[in-house]
Design an enzyme around this catalytic site. Structure first.
Site, PDB file in Angstrom:
ATOM      1  CD  GLU A 126      37.504  75.455  32.402  1.00 41.70           C
ATOM      2  OE1 GLU A 126      37.414  74.648  33.799  1.00 41.70           O
ATOM      3  OE2 GLU A 126      36.336  75.857  31.734  1.00 41.70           O
ATOM      4  CB  CYS A 173      34.406  73.339  38.377  1.00 43.40           C
ATOM      5  SG  CYS A 173      34.117  71.435  39.021  1.00 43.40           S
ATOM      6  CG  HIS A 186      35.762  72.017  34.313  1.00 38.80           C
ATOM      7  ND1 HIS A 186      36.069  72.950  34.133  1.00 38.80           N
ATOM      8  CD2 HIS A 186      34.645  70.609  34.678  1.00 38.80           C
ATOM      9  CE1 HIS A 186      35.877  72.328  35.779  1.00 38.80           C
ATOM     10  NE2 HIS A 186      35.767  71.145  36.009  1.00 38.80           N
TER      11      HIS A 186
END
Length: 824
Positions: A797, A665, A795
């Site tokens: 994660e 990002c 994202h």
């Protein structure tokens, strides 16, 4: 002239051993923590409580509190540290009234030094310092012996912390400014709320109709789905980050199309360093169409609706609590106007007593009048409870040819639900969910049974065939009622139809094309919340297969690679990134970059460069660095990494020690601004350098996207195959990949396009539903020429077990596993 009102609520959780509960004692010190004070905070909440007119639009225009997201994140980090929170006896957030309230409420006796209050600029007088509501500030009470320790811990998080008051034995609020005592009030007077006030209240005997004039015709179904209380709000919802924290169980919209709205928020409790199935659930209830007829009925049904939605998501009605938000017109001394909030509170109290559910807090405003325009009587009920992440349920139809059931409570002659009947219905629905017999559950809302059937169809494009239901049952309001999809027989429920494999709703002799209704449902708020861009041709599918996995191995292998994660002002993905690497066996360290002073920046440079020399991976997380200004992350982060000491350390890690680098990002944006992708080294930018710019739609977007692996030429992708598709979160306003066509062709030829946004068929697309930022060639991520550096928008994660369970797809993208395995 109109202004929308957005109402929100937040659930917080803290480990019990982080919480200290003590009364402040004389000699204790109050520390002001976080943001500075300015005139922009004079007004705000107190100003909004005034009566307003056309003239006040200009005179009160400056009374708007300015948020400070980077400072807010620093406060969150500090308050997650046990060594800091156990020093705090009591604390207060800054809201209406500023210092005078936030500090004034902390102890009975106080002496406040207004000259000590940190200021954004010079020139503020004592009154301005005392009442400014400047945001992202906290006031904490600590023992005088803990002051230096607490300030040092705040400094670790790049936060300003300043002692501004002392707790006194005498119960008086004293404020000093420029050597003068400008406020000296007894606590007894403050606690009395001043002079007693009395008013007359008149609550009329209201008649309420829950019926609808709608009939089972195509035209009236269209009227229903385009009603402002029923139509799609997706474009508004997407403006809010729904996945930060890697704990979201239910995304705001369900199914493969992400079109069925959820009726409750569900998120796992954020436990650092571990995972949990414990989840919070929160749902809301309010119907203005009922409230304008009778605030009493409106509030009682708001409670029922909020609890019913919580039950529909997998919560328990006997184990939940309520909080209310109330907004009413200015009473102006009129007993009838006073009767509206009073009647609403009576209705809410009636429902709470009958259901045995208490309210634990709330917020109210009595300023909802603009000249001759009044807000409708508004009491919004939020129901809060706990559940298990693996037992949370969503509302989209799951498979064709399941049975559809209906169950509803009885209502009395006054138009109120029979609460014993309500509790019985809740218990039956809870049991169906608990034993696994409910595939999908919808709690009936403003649009009745018809709204539920329509919205449940959207997520997986599964239709419904209903029995010939009467119009009242189909379109009437039946709060506390449910639709349940099940493959089993459900005792005590009425079977009203079945799901079908066509995208239609068939009800009696009426047959509806759900696709056509969906377009109209989506279009209602398009002029206000933009949700479309012009059509673009689909891009080509990019595919680079080398025939073997990335072969290069590091010179120095290690079983537990060290991952360095810089947290810049505004970074909000550091915890998620660290946990993603730790789960795969890495040793992750979050390093806070300090920039409050020039010397702090230099110290950060020295320490960061040293840590790079001890690390194998640098991972730059996402957030709102620079306050998410245009190219915000490309400023301070860019300058920091271009410092000669940091630049040299990065180059040494990548090319002398065979290290890896990842940016997600805003982290991806910083890698592009540095040249690390696509060039693989920190270099000056040119006019042909790729960039990430504003989403074509011109607003922030948060949702899940499908991305396809395009190459295997990177250690980060060693556990992926070309063609693999992963469903991952995105949350950004500035994520559109743009480059000269010649540059992109070169990236494709070199196998440097890592991932593309794809549609439900797995094809790259410019369709906004799947490529939300309109990236050129549908590019979501790119790599450096040797594959050591990966930058991407999605994202990856933010996915843990039981996250985003209401949207189909493979969500665990093994980037972090690959990064760790590369060194083993």
């Amino acid at each position: 002239m109109a202004k929308r009102m957005e109402i929100g609520a937040v659930i917080a959780a803290a480990p019990a051993d982080h919480v200290r509960r003590e009364r402040p004692a004389p000699g204790d010190v109050i520390i002001l923590l976080g943001g500075r004070t300015g005139r922009d905070g004079c007004g705000g909440a107190t100003g909004s409580s005034k009566s307003h007119s056309v003239q006040s639009l200009e005179s009160c225009g400056a009374e708007v509190q300015k948020g400070n997201a980077p400072v807010e994140r620093k406060l969150q980090r500090l308050f997650r540290r046990r060594e800091a929170t156990v020093l705090i006896k009591r604390c207060n957030d800054f809201g209406a009234g500023g210092v005078s309230v936030a500090i004034g409420e902390l102890a009975d006796g106080l002496t406040i030094d207004l000259n000590a209050v940190p200021k954004k600029y010079a020139g503020l007088d004592g009154t301005e310092l005392a009442i400014s509501e400047s945001q992202e500030r906290m006031a904490v009470v600590v023992d005088k012996n803990d002051v230096e320790k607490f300030i040092a811990l705040a400094g670790d998080e790049n936060l300003e912390a300043t002692p501004v008051a002392v707790v006194e034995a005498e119960p008086r609020l004293v404020m000093n400014w420029n050597g003068k005592k400008i406020c000296d009030i007894s606590r007894e007077f403050l606690n009395s709320n001043g002079a007693e006030k009395h008013t007359d209240i008149e609550v009329p005997d209201a008649k309420v109709s829950y019926g609808s004039a709608l009939k089972n015709t195509p035209a009236d179904w269209e009227k229903l789905v385009t009603d402002l209380n029923v139509c799609s709000q997706r474009a508004l919802v997407q403006r809010f980050d729904s996945t930060v924290g890697a704990a979201t169980v239910l995304m705001p919209f369900s199914g493969k199309t992400q079109q069925t709205p959820v009726q409750a928020m569900a998120a796992k409790i954020p436990v650092l360093g571990a995972d949990t199935k414990a989840a919070s659930i929160m749902a809301w209830g309010y119907d203005p169409a009922v409230a304008v007829q009778s605030p009493y009925h409106g509030a009682a049904l708001a409670v029922v609706e909020s609890v019913a939605k919580l039950v529909a998501a997998g919560g328990r009605s006997e184990e939940c609590w309520l909080t209310f938000q109330e907004y009413f017109e200015r009473t102006q001394g009129d007993p009838k106007r006073w009767g509206k909030p009073f009647g609403a509170l009576l209705g809410a109290y009636k429902a709470q007593k009958a259901l045995g559910i208490g309210s634990i807090g709330g917020k109210d405003s009595m300023s909802g009048t603009f000249e001759h325009i009044d807000v409708p009587p508004t009491l919004v009920s939020f129901a809060v409870g706990m559940g298990r992440a693996d037992k949370i349920i969503s509302a989209e139809f799951k498979i064709p040819f399941d049975k559809l059931y209906y169950i509803a409570p009885k209502y009395d002659e006054n138009g109120l639900p029979d609460f014993d009947s309500v509790k019985d219905v809740f218990a039956k629905v809870e049991k169906a969910i608990a034993v696994g017999k409910a595939a999908a559950v919808w709690s009936l809302a403003h649009g009745g049974l018809a709204e539920g059937i329509f919205k449940m169809s959207l997520g997986n494009r599964i239709g419904a065939k209903l029995k010939d239901l009467d119009d009242d049952k189909l379109f009437g309001m039946h709060y506390g009622a449910f639709i349940v999809e099940s493959s089993d027989e459900l005792d005590g429920f009425e079977c009203i139809g079945e799901t079908i494999d066509e995208y239609k709703i068939i009800c009696g002799s009426t047959e509806l094309d759900v696709s056509a209704l969906e377009k109209k449902w989506d279009a209602v708020l398009e002029p206000i919340f933009r949700d479309s861009v012009k059509h673009y041709d689909a891009p080509e599918k990019i595919e680079t297969v080398t025939g073997e996995k990335f072969a290069c191995a590091p010179a120095n292998k290690t079983a537990k690679p060290r991952v360095l994660i810089p947290a810049f002002p505004g970074t909000n993905g550091e915890y998620d990134m660290a946990e993603a690497f730790r789960r795969e066996g890495g040793e992750a360290e979050i390093f806070v970059i300090k920039n409050l002073t020039a010397s702090a920046v230099e110290e950060s440079v020295e320490a960061f460069a040293k840590l790079i020399s001890q690390s194998q991976i640098i991972a730059v997380p996402g957030g709102f660095s620079g306050g998410d200004e245009p190219e915000g992350s490309g400023k301070f982060i860019n300058a920091f990494f271009r410092n000669p000491k940091v630049k040299e350390a990065v180059n040494d890690m990548l090319y002398h020690r065979d290290g890896l680098m990842l940016g997600i990002c805003n982290g991806f944006q910083s890698l592009i601004k540095l040249g690390l992708v696509p060039l693989g080294e920190i270099v000056p930018l040119t006019e042909k350098s790729p960039t990430l710019t504003f989403n074509k739609i011109g607003r922030h977007q948060s949702q899940l996207v499908r991305t396809r692996i395009c190459t295997d030429k990177s250690p980060w992708l060693m556990n992926c195959k070309v063609g693999d598709i992963f469903t991952i979160p995105i949350s950004h306003g500035e994520g559109r990949f743009v480059a000269d066509d010649e540059v992109i062709k070169k990236l494709i030829a070199n196998g440097q396009v890592a991932t593309q946004y794809v549609d439900l068929n797995g094809d790259p697309t410019m369709d906004l539903r799947f490529n939300p930022n309109s990236s050129m060639y549908a590019i979501e991520g790119i790599i450096s020429p040797d594959g050591r550096v990966l930058g991407k928008m999605g994202h990856s994660e933010r996915i843990t077990d039981y996250c985003c369970t209401n949207v189909d797809g493979i969500k665990d993208q093994p980037l972090f596993k690959s990064g760790i395995q590369y060194f083993s």
